[in-house]
Design a protein around this motif. Structure first.
Motif, PDB file in Angstrom:
ATOM      1  N   ALA A 127       2.778  17.195  12.813  1.00 41.80           N
ATOM      2  CA  ALA A 127       3.684  18.286  12.437  1.00 41.80           C
ATOM      3  C   ALA A 127       4.860  18.385  13.400  1.00 41.80           C
ATOM      4  CB  ALA A 127       2.924  19.611  12.390  1.00 41.80           C
ATOM      5  N   GLN A 128       4.660  17.940  14.634  1.00 42.77           N
ATOM      6  CA  GLN A 128       5.735  17.979  15.624  1.00 42.77           C
ATOM      7  C   GLN A 128       6.598  16.718  15.602  1.00 42.77           C
ATOM      8  OE1 GLN A 128       4.535  19.278  19.555  1.00 42.77           O
ATOM      9  NE2 GLN A 128       2.932  20.564  18.692  1.00 42.77           N
ATOM     10  N   ILE A 129       5.968  15.541  15.457  1.00 41.48           N
ATOM     11  CA  ILE A 129       6.778  14.315  15.527  1.00 41.48           C
ATOM     12  C   ILE A 129       7.638  14.105  14.289  1.00 41.48           C
ATOM     13  CG2 ILE A 129       5.274  13.178  17.195  1.00 41.48           C
ATOM     14  CD1 ILE A 129       4.269  11.368  14.886  1.00 41.48           C
ATOM     15  N   LEU A 130       7.267  14.700  13.175  1.00 36.05           N
ATOM     16  CA  LEU A 130       8.123  14.539  11.996  1.00 36.05           C
ATOM     17  C   LEU A 130       9.515  15.115  12.255  1.00 36.05           C
ATOM     18  CD1 LEU A 130       8.623  17.256   9.988  1.00 36.05           C
ATOM     19  CD2 LEU A 130       6.204  16.936   9.647  1.00 36.05           C
ATOM     20  N   LYS A 131       9.611  16.058  13.186  1.00 30.12           N
ATOM     21  CA  LYS A 131      10.899  16.665  13.533  1.00 30.12           C
ATOM     22  C   LYS A 131      11.796  15.705  14.319  1.00 30.12           C
ATOM     23  CE  LYS A 131       8.618  21.131  13.668  1.00 30.12           C
ATOM     24  NZ  LYS A 131       8.058  22.163  14.524  1.00 30.12           N
ATOM     25  N   LEU A 132      11.241  14.592  14.813  1.00 31.88           N
ATOM     26  CA  LEU A 132      12.041  13.607  15.539  1.00 31.88           C
ATOM     27  C   LEU A 132      12.870  12.746  14.580  1.00 31.88           C
ATOM     28  CD1 LEU A 132       9.328  12.338  18.073  1.00 31.88           C
ATOM     29  CD2 LEU A 132      11.086  14.085  18.460  1.00 31.88           C
ATOM     30  N   ALA A 133      12.489  12.742  13.323  1.00 32.23           N
ATOM     31  CA  ALA A 133      13.187  11.921  12.330  1.00 32.23           C
ATOM     32  C   ALA A 133      14.531  12.543  11.972  1.00 32.23           C
ATOM     33  CB  ALA A 133      12.328  11.765  11.086  1.00 32.23           C
ATOM     34  N   ASP A 134      15.538  11.680  11.910  1.00 32.25           N
ATOM     35  CA  ASP A 134      16.858  12.149  11.494  1.00 32.25           C
ATOM     36  C   ASP A 134      17.227  11.650  10.095  1.00 32.25           C
ATOM     37  OD1 ASP A 134      17.578   9.451  11.810  1.00 32.25           O
ATOM     38  OD2 ASP A 134      18.748   9.798  13.621  1.00 32.25           O
ATOM     39  N   GLY A 135      16.386  10.819   9.499  1.00 27.38           N
ATOM     40  CA  GLY A 135      16.640  10.309   8.157  1.00 27.38           C
ATOM     41  C   GLY A 135      17.690   9.218   8.103  1.00 27.38           C
ATOM     42  N   LYS A 136      18.250   8.870   9.229  1.00 33.52           N
ATOM     43  CA  LYS A 136      19.257   7.802   9.292  1.00 33.52           C
ATOM     44  C   LYS A 136      18.708   6.616  10.066  1.00 33.52           C
ATOM     45  CE  LYS A 136      23.056  11.022   8.941  1.00 33.52           C
ATOM     46  NZ  LYS A 136      23.364  12.208   9.661  1.00 33.52           N
ATOM     47  N   MET A 137      18.480   6.818  11.346  1.00 33.10           N
ATOM     48  CA  MET A 137      17.968   5.746  12.195  1.00 33.10           C
ATOM     49  C   MET A 137      16.481   5.920  12.513  1.00 33.10           C
ATOM     50  SD  MET A 137      20.545   3.832  12.320  1.00 33.10           S
ATOM     51  CE  MET A 137      20.160   2.557  13.502  1.00 33.10           C
ATOM     52  N   VAL A 138      16.005   7.145  12.461  1.00 27.31           N
ATOM     53  CA  VAL A 138      14.597   7.435  12.751  1.00 27.31           C
ATOM     54  C   VAL A 138      13.987   8.101  11.521  1.00 27.31           C
ATOM     55  CG1 VAL A 138      12.975   8.606  14.285  1.00 27.31           C
ATOM     56  CG2 VAL A 138      15.138   7.721  15.210  1.00 27.31           C
ATOM     57  N   HIS A 139      12.953   7.475  11.000  1.00 22.68           N
ATOM     58  CA  HIS A 139      12.291   7.935   9.783  1.00 22.68           C
ATOM     59  C   HIS A 139      10.827   8.229  10.081  1.00 22.68           C
ATOM     60  CE1 HIS A 139      15.719   6.604   7.274  1.00 22.68           C
ATOM     61  NE2 HIS A 139      15.880   5.786   8.301  1.00 22.68           N
ATOM     62  N   TYR A 140      10.241   9.123   9.290  1.00 24.40           N
ATOM     63  CA  TYR A 140       8.843   9.505   9.465  1.00 24.40           C
ATOM     64  C   TYR A 140       8.110   9.313   8.147  1.00 24.40           C
ATOM     65  CZ  TYR A 140       4.702  12.377  10.209  1.00 24.40           C
ATOM     66  OH  TYR A 140       3.412  12.824  10.307  1.00 24.40           O
ATOM     67  N   LEU A 141       6.908   8.778   8.231  1.00 26.69           N
ATOM     68  CA  LEU A 141       6.073   8.596   7.050  1.00 26.69           C
ATOM     69  C   LEU A 141       4.622   8.868   7.440  1.00 26.69           C
ATOM     70  CD1 LEU A 141       5.900   7.619   4.064  1.00 26.69           C
ATOM     71  CD2 LEU A 141       5.629   5.294   4.981  1.00 26.69           C
ATOM     72  N   ASP A 142       3.992   9.797   6.758  1.00 28.35           N
ATOM     73  CA  ASP A 142       2.587  10.112   7.011  1.00 28.35           C
ATOM     74  C   ASP A 142       1.775   9.569   5.839  1.00 28.35           C
ATOM     75  OD1 ASP A 142       0.087  11.101   7.587  1.00 28.35           O
ATOM     76  OD2 ASP A 142       0.770  13.150   7.953  1.00 28.35           O
ATOM     77  N   ILE A 143       0.971   8.547   6.101  1.00 31.06           N
ATOM     78  CA  ILE A 143       0.156   7.930   5.051  1.00 31.06           C
ATOM     79  C   ILE A 143      -1.314   8.324   5.178  1.00 31.06           C
ATOM     80  CG2 ILE A 143       1.771   6.015   4.803  1.00 31.06           C
ATOM     81  CD1 ILE A 143      -0.330   4.256   6.310  1.00 31.06           C
ATOM     82  N   GLY A 144      -1.599   9.304   5.996  1.00 26.80           N
ATOM     83  CA  GLY A 144      -2.979   9.701   6.277  1.00 26.80           C
ATOM     84  C   GLY A 144      -3.808  10.009   5.046  1.00 26.80           C
ATOM     85  N   LYS A 145      -3.224  10.660   4.057  1.00 27.29           N
ATOM     86  CA  LYS A 145      -3.968  11.014   2.831  1.00 27.29           C
ATOM     87  C   LYS A 145      -4.441   9.768   2.096  1.00 27.29           C
ATOM     88  CE  LYS A 145      -3.650  15.560   2.753  1.00 27.29           C
ATOM     89  NZ  LYS A 145      -4.805  16.368   3.011  1.00 27.29           N
ATOM     90  N   SER A 146      -3.744   8.642   2.283  1.00 29.06           N
ATOM     91  CA  SER A 146      -4.127   7.399   1.610  1.00 29.06           C
ATOM     92  C   SER A 146      -5.495   6.899   2.053  1.00 29.06           C
ATOM     93  CB  SER A 146      -3.085   6.308   1.889  1.00 29.06           C
ATOM     94  OG  SER A 146      -1.822   6.709   1.449  1.00 29.06           O
ATOM     95  N   PHE A 147      -5.938   7.314   3.236  1.00 29.04           N
ATOM     96  CA  PHE A 147      -7.231   6.878   3.765  1.00 29.04           C
ATOM     97  C   PHE A 147      -8.373   7.797   3.349  1.00 29.04           C
ATOM     98  CE2 PHE A 147      -4.119   5.416   7.019  1.00 29.04           C
ATOM     99  CZ  PHE A 147      -4.261   4.051   6.795  1.00 29.04           C
ATOM    100  N   MET A 148      -8.042   8.915   2.718  1.00 20.97           N
ATOM    101  CA  MET A 148      -9.035   9.932   2.379  1.00 20.97           C
ATOM    102  C   MET A 148      -9.696   9.658   1.034  1.00 20.97           C
ATOM    103  SD  MET A 148      -8.860  12.247   4.772  1.00 20.97           S
ATOM    104  CE  MET A 148      -7.752  12.808   6.026  1.00 20.97           C
ATOM    105  N   GLU A 149     -10.897  10.188   0.906  1.00 19.75           N
ATOM    106  CA  GLU A 149     -11.591  10.182  -0.372  1.00 19.75           C
ATOM    107  C   GLU A 149     -10.892  11.183  -1.304  1.00 19.75           C
ATOM    108  OE1 GLU A 149     -14.637   8.189  -1.141  1.00 19.75           O
ATOM    109  OE2 GLU A 149     -13.444   7.228   0.418  1.00 19.75           O
ATOM    110  N   GLU A 150     -11.339  11.258  -2.524  1.00 18.12           N
ATOM    111  CA  GLU A 150     -10.717  12.141  -3.511  1.00 18.12           C
ATOM    112  C   GLU A 150     -10.718  13.609  -3.105  1.00 18.12           C
ATOM    113  OE1 GLU A 150     -11.917  11.620  -7.573  1.00 18.12           O
ATOM    114  OE2 GLU A 150     -11.735   9.443  -7.435  1.00 18.12           O
TER     115      GLU A 150
END
Length: 187
Positions: A127-150
């Motif tokens: 929740a804190q590191i996503l704020k480091l992304a500027d959408g230009k040179m620094v991007h954030y992607l959280d894929i954690g839900k992809s590892f979860m069961e239904e």
């Protein structure tokens, strides 16, 4: 976890998904933010000119007793250092992967304060590191839900054999979840 891309069987997934980008993996087993930062500052990336850096670091910090703010500070320092070294390089920060079979996972390590819940620390850090992304040179992607069961909470040992480290299936999920974003950022 990043170092695991070099394991037999898993490396084939790496090659299939990423070889056209000529990737260079500098992950090491047991890495924490301070270890990665030290290697970056001390020559690990000398004589290369990367277009993109994918960063996934922090779970060993949470399992080592560090809190979200300290982990965020380490990741922020890594991002800042890379931006200074390679101003034209884009960065894709991945959210720290979930760990533990369930959200209340609390490992029984002698060095870890009783009741520490690394999955919750990782979520708070994300929740804190996503704020480091500027959408230009620094991007954030959280894929954690992809590892979860239904149910959106449980992790299967088919994906993370010890609920921290990925299986071959887990690495395939990782590759499938980021290859599109890498393609976008590389063009």
């Amino acid at each position: 976890i990043t170092h695991g891309w070099e394991n037999p069987g898993i490396n084939a997934i790496w090659q299939e998904a990423f070889s056209k980008y000529k990737p260079y993996n500098i992950g090491f087993s047991g890495d924490r933010t301070e270890h990665l930062l030290w290697r970056i500052e001390n020559g690990e990336m000398m004589n290369i000119n990367p277009k993109l850096s994918v960063i996934m670091i922090g779970t060993n910090n949470s399992h080592g007793g560090h809190g979200p703010e300290l982990i965020r500070d380490g990741i922020e320092k890594i991002v800042r250092t890379l931006r200074e070294m390679f101003p034209e390089m884009k960065i894709l920060m991945l959210g720290i992967f979930p760990c533990g079979e369930r959200p209340d996972y609390s490992p029984n390590f002698e060095w870890l304060e009783k009741g520490t819940q690394p999955r919750k620390i990782n979520q708070a850090t994300n929740a804190q590191i996503l704020k480091l992304a500027d959408g230009k040179m620094v991007h954030y992607l959280d894929i954690g839900k992809s590892f979860m069961e239904e149910d959106g909470m449980t992790i299967s040992p088919e994906v993370m054999y010890d609920f921290v480290h990925l299986t071959e299936k887990g690495y395939q999920i990782w590759a499938d979840s980021i290859v599109g974003k890498i393609e976008e950022l590389m063009n």
